[in-house]
Design a protein around this motif. Structure first.
Motif, PDB file in Angstrom:
ATOM      1  N   SER A 160       2.653   5.767   1.715  1.00 17.39           N
ATOM      2  CA  SER A 160       2.349   7.116   2.074  1.00 17.39           C
ATOM      3  C   SER A 160       2.033   8.235   1.035  1.00 17.39           C
ATOM      4  O   SER A 160       1.417   9.137   1.188  1.00 17.39           O
ATOM      5  CB  SER A 160       3.597   7.817   3.060  1.00 17.39           C
ATOM      6  OG  SER A 160       4.804   7.821   2.108  1.00 17.39           O
ATOM      7  N   ARG A 185      -2.715   2.187   5.160  1.00 22.48           N
ATOM      8  CA  ARG A 185      -2.088   3.364   5.658  1.00 22.48           C
ATOM      9  C   ARG A 185      -2.201   3.083   7.278  1.00 22.48           C
ATOM     10  O   ARG A 185      -1.641   3.561   8.084  1.00 22.48           O
ATOM     11  CB  ARG A 185      -2.561   4.538   5.289  1.00 22.48           C
ATOM     12  CG  ARG A 185      -2.143   5.061   4.137  1.00 22.48           C
ATOM     13  CD  ARG A 185      -2.221   6.593   3.818  1.00 22.48           C
ATOM     14  NE  ARG A 185      -1.641   6.894   2.716  1.00 22.48           N
ATOM     15  CZ  ARG A 185      -2.460   7.227   1.431  1.00 22.48           C
ATOM     16  NH1 ARG A 185      -3.804   7.152   1.553  1.00 22.48           N
ATOM     17  NH2 ARG A 185      -2.002   7.672   0.480  1.00 22.48           N
ATOM     18  N   ARG A 201       0.189  -0.558   8.042  1.00 20.61           N
ATOM     19  CA  ARG A 201       1.544  -0.463   7.409  1.00 20.61           C
ATOM     20  C   ARG A 201       2.463  -1.782   7.918  1.00 20.61           C
ATOM     21  O   ARG A 201       1.997  -2.515   8.637  1.00 20.61           O
ATOM     22  CB  ARG A 201       2.228   0.894   7.984  1.00 20.61           C
ATOM     23  CG  ARG A 201       1.514   2.152   7.532  1.00 20.61           C
ATOM     24  CD  ARG A 201       2.163   3.472   8.073  1.00 20.61           C
ATOM     25  NE  ARG A 201       1.510   4.829   7.656  1.00 20.61           N
ATOM     26  CZ  ARG A 201       1.927   5.200   6.630  1.00 20.61           C
ATOM     27  NH1 ARG A 201       3.146   4.861   5.891  1.00 20.61           N
ATOM     28  NH2 ARG A 201       1.514   6.266   6.103  1.00 20.61           N
TER      29      ARG A 201
END
Length: 314
Positions: A80, A169, A172
């Protein structure tokens, strides 16, 4: 050919090992790096040491998770925060070769692919964290596809990979898995149609040491393997199901001798690889790993099951 790469080091109570891991990152020949050390609630000297490093090297950013939430959570925190085009992960007990980032970034830029992995050395260390023996491990295939990966985790540890940041992203790590987090992460990437490009050059030392490691926890492996099978069962061929279930059942261990013999008989009868020369030649390495894991289960206190396995081939 010189994109920014975000290097994410996850750590927990391994200040001494972390020093070697970070050194290997700082010595990378690739010129554009940002380095995140994500501390999963360490209670040793890790915070003080890392804060000193941030003052020495402006590329380093230290992120502390107040309470341990596991390596998956720590990796996701790093994902992140990443600003680079690509992300490379490093466990705190592993080390990169100096050209690791440079080589993999060049491959991704040249091929316009999104995911790559490399070969490794298994580095056996003593109590002083000095390497006493190294063993080369190379996956021969040029690329790995989703259909290949359903059979076995041919890619290996997260310290070997590099992935496009935007893709990481989207995917994950699954924070509910106790083991096989890397395997699940790769499967979900390749299921989207991507391929894993193999850089066959050994660019990582995977350190084998006497300290606590997830790979030596048979209970975690047992639970993780079960979740992987259940999650991807419908995508597997019949042979892949047999191999995965064999792998799973080889982790079963009971202190009751009779029950334990039943477990072993079920595992071996499920996938009788020794009866066929082709299977024997192709699968000996995988099956030997199964026996080694069973040996670990026997040695580890409490890492066994008394519940019968109810999953069957369909």
């Amino acid at each position: 050919m010189n994109p920014l790469v975000s290097c994410i080091i996850t750590t927990h109570n391994r200040a001494e090992l972390l020093k070697n891991a970070l050194r290997s990152v700082r010595e990378q020949t690739h010129p554009y790096l940002e380095i995140f050390i994500v501390d999963d609630g360490s209670e040793d000297q890790t915070p003080e040491i890392c804060q000193a490093w941030t003052r020495e090297d402006s590329r380093i950013r230290y992120i502390r998770v107040p309470y341990p939430k596991g390596a998956n959570h720590a990796r996701n925190v790093g994902i992140s925060q990443a600003n680079g085009k690509y992300i490379a992960f490093l466990d705190d007990d592993d080390e990169w070769m100096p050209d690791k980032i440079k080589t993999q970034a060049e491959v991704l830029e040249r091929t316009q692919e999104s995911f790559t992995f490399c070969s490794k050395y298994l580095a056996y260390t003593n109590e002083q964290h000095q390497v006493v023996k190294r063993k080369l491990s190379v996956e021969p295939r040029d690329v790995i596809r989703y259909e290949d990966l359903l059979t076995f985790n041919w890619i290996g540890e997260t310290s070997k990979i590099m992935v496009l940041t935007s893709l990481a992203r989207e995917v994950r790590f699954d924070e509910n898995l106790t083991s096989a987090q890397d395997y699940d992460f790769y499967l979900r990437i390749l299921k989207r149609g991507y391929i894993a490009v193999n850089v066959k050059e050994p660019l990582v030392d995977i350190n084998i040491h006497s300290g606590p490691r997830i790979s030596t926890s048979t209970t975690a492996k047992y639970k993780g393997q079960r979740k992987i099978i259940l999650k991807y069962y419908n995508d597997m061929s019949k042979e892949q199901k047999r191999r995965q279930l064999h792998h799973y059942r080889m982790l079963e261990w009971s202190r009751n001798t009779v029950r334990n013999n039943v477990y072993l008989k079920k595992a071996l009868s499920l996938y009788p690889w020794w009866k066929d020369w082709v299977l024997l030649k192709r699968n000996t390495k995988i099956m030997m790993q199964g026996f080694l894991m069973r040996f670990h289960a026997r040695r580890a206190v409490g890492t066994y099951t008394e519940e019968p396995v109810r999953m069957k081939l369909k």
